[in-house]
Design a protein around this motif. Structure first.
Motif, PDB file in Angstrom:
ATOM      1  N   CYS A  78       3.466   9.537  -3.586  1.00 58.39           N
ATOM      2  CA  CYS A  78       3.627   9.906  -2.185  1.00 58.39           C
ATOM      3  C   CYS A  78       4.207  11.309  -2.239  1.00 58.39           C
ATOM      4  N   ASP A  79       4.821  11.798  -1.176  1.00 59.20           N
ATOM      5  CA  ASP A  79       5.334  13.166  -1.223  1.00 59.20           C
ATOM      6  C   ASP A  79       6.697  13.254  -0.547  1.00 59.20           C
ATOM      7  N   GLY A 102       6.180  11.190   2.625  1.00 61.11           N
ATOM      8  CA  GLY A 102       4.996  11.890   3.071  1.00 61.11           C
ATOM      9  C   GLY A 102       3.735  11.444   2.354  1.00 61.11           C
ATOM     10  N   MET A 103       2.607  11.676   3.009  1.00 63.75           N
ATOM     11  CA  MET A 103       1.310  11.511   2.373  1.00 63.75           C
ATOM     12  C   MET A 103       1.154  12.589   1.300  1.00 63.75           C
ATOM     13  N   MET A 104       0.472  12.248   0.227  1.00 60.82           N
ATOM     14  CA  MET A 104       0.277  13.186  -0.864  1.00 60.82           C
ATOM     15  C   MET A 104      -0.324  14.492  -0.336  1.00 60.82           C
ATOM     16  N   GLU A 131       2.376   4.555  -2.375  1.00 60.87           N
ATOM     17  CA  GLU A 131       3.480   3.780  -1.802  1.00 60.87           C
ATOM     18  C   GLU A 131       4.226   4.661  -0.811  1.00 60.87           C
ATOM     19  N   ILE A 132       3.934   4.477   0.473  1.00 59.19           N
ATOM     20  CA  ILE A 132       4.502   5.331   1.518  1.00 59.19           C
ATOM     21  C   ILE A 132       5.249   4.471   2.527  1.00 59.19           C
ATOM     22  N   VAL A 150      -5.150   5.221   7.949  1.00 55.28           N
ATOM     23  CA  VAL A 150      -4.213   5.474   6.855  1.00 55.28           C
ATOM     24  C   VAL A 150      -4.927   5.340   5.515  1.00 55.28           C
ATOM     25  N   LEU A 151      -5.712   4.281   5.348  1.00 55.05           N
ATOM     26  CA  LEU A 151      -6.417   4.097   4.085  1.00 55.05           C
ATOM     27  C   LEU A 151      -7.437   5.200   3.846  1.00 55.05           C
TER      28      LEU A 151
END
Length: 278
Positions: free
Chosen positions: A209-210, A223-225, A251-252, A266-267
């Motif tokens: 994740c970010d 965050g999303m990558m 894993e977010i 999201v996916l």
């Protein structure tokens, strides 16, 4: 840069939108080939129902979240933790999970004894390791960022996790006890590269994740990558250089963003960023 390994969905990424049954169906619908359930959602669906459904759609269970939480104020509490971990091992075996992720636990209530908590964690892992080996379930210690040392995990670096592996395991070739490397928790560590080399093949899971700047909630604002400051491809390359060829598990935890979005969207974003930012 090589392409990342296959994508796995840690179900907490859409925990507010979907049940485990829906997560399994969503992964199949979007062509995501791995899944990592959390135990609360697994209990809701039923272990045997989930295992059957996962087999039917052909998913790989990249991990079960989570075991651990070993420290307690008294011997009875520590024994309850061991028994709960044994149940988690049974569930992981039923699912054919590649590992049981251990979030080891922090300080017992009212305690300031960090060294004592460290000792309880090592003793707890030692107590369940024979049971896990007999069940064929590798244990993956997940170091958490130091901000969680008091309440969630007093193991905060790859180096500390590897010290435990060295003390309890069978050496660098023993994959019955290893690590879950989550970039969110370890990206900041000046010793990260050296400890990845030290880990070698003991990296059992790779979570992505970010880290957002600013971060509005240290637990629930991942965050999303590609949206934050972590060099995810660089860390992945170092992990793969040690022989890791497994899944990239998204894993977010995102209370104000990704948990509020349509889960299919999201996916789709996870798939896109897996190609472009991992």
């Amino acid at each position: 840069m090589s392409k990342p390994g296959p994508l796995s969905l840690n179900t907490i990424t859409v925990r507010e939108q979907w049940s485990l049954q829906q997560c399994i169906e969503g992964c199949a619908r979007h062509g995501i080939t791995g899944i990592s359930p959390w135990r609360d959602k697994l209990a809701e669906y039923g272990v045997q129902n989930a295992a059957k459904h996962i087999r039917e759609v052909g998913l790989t269970v990249t991990g079960l979240c989570r075991g651990g939480m070993f420290p307690a104020a008294d011997a009875a509490g520590r024994q309850r933790a061991i028994e709960d971990n044994q149940r988690a091992i049974d569930d992981a075996a039923a699912l054919g999970a590649q590992c049981l992720v251990l979030v080891v636990g922090g300080l017992p209530p009212s305690s300031k004894d960090l060294a004592g908590a460290h000792a309880q964690v090592q003793d707890g892992i030692a107590a369940i390791l024979p049971y896990a080996r007999a069940a064929g379930v590798p244990l993956a210690i997940e170091p958490l960022h130091p901000m969680f040392a008091a309440d969630r995990a007093c193991v905060n670096t790859l180096g500390h996790a590897l010290d435990i592996c060295d003390a309890l395991g069978g050496g660098a070739a023993d994959r019955s006890l290893g690590l879950a490397l989550d970039v969110y928790h370890v990206w900041w560590d000046p010793q990260l590269s050296a400890q990845i080399k030290r880990a070698g093949r003991r990296i059992l899971a790779f979570h992505v994740c970010d880290w957002l700047v600013p971060t509005t909630d240290l637990l629930l604002d991942r965050g999303m990558m590609g949206d934050g400051v972590i060099d995810i491809p660089g860390i992945r390359a170092e992990v793969e250089a040690q022989g890791y060829d497994g899944f990239c598990e998204v894993e977010i935890m995102s209370a104000n963003n990704w948990w509020r979005r349509d889960a299919d969207d999201v996916l789709r974003t996870c798939i896109e960023r897996h190609k472009s930012a991992v």
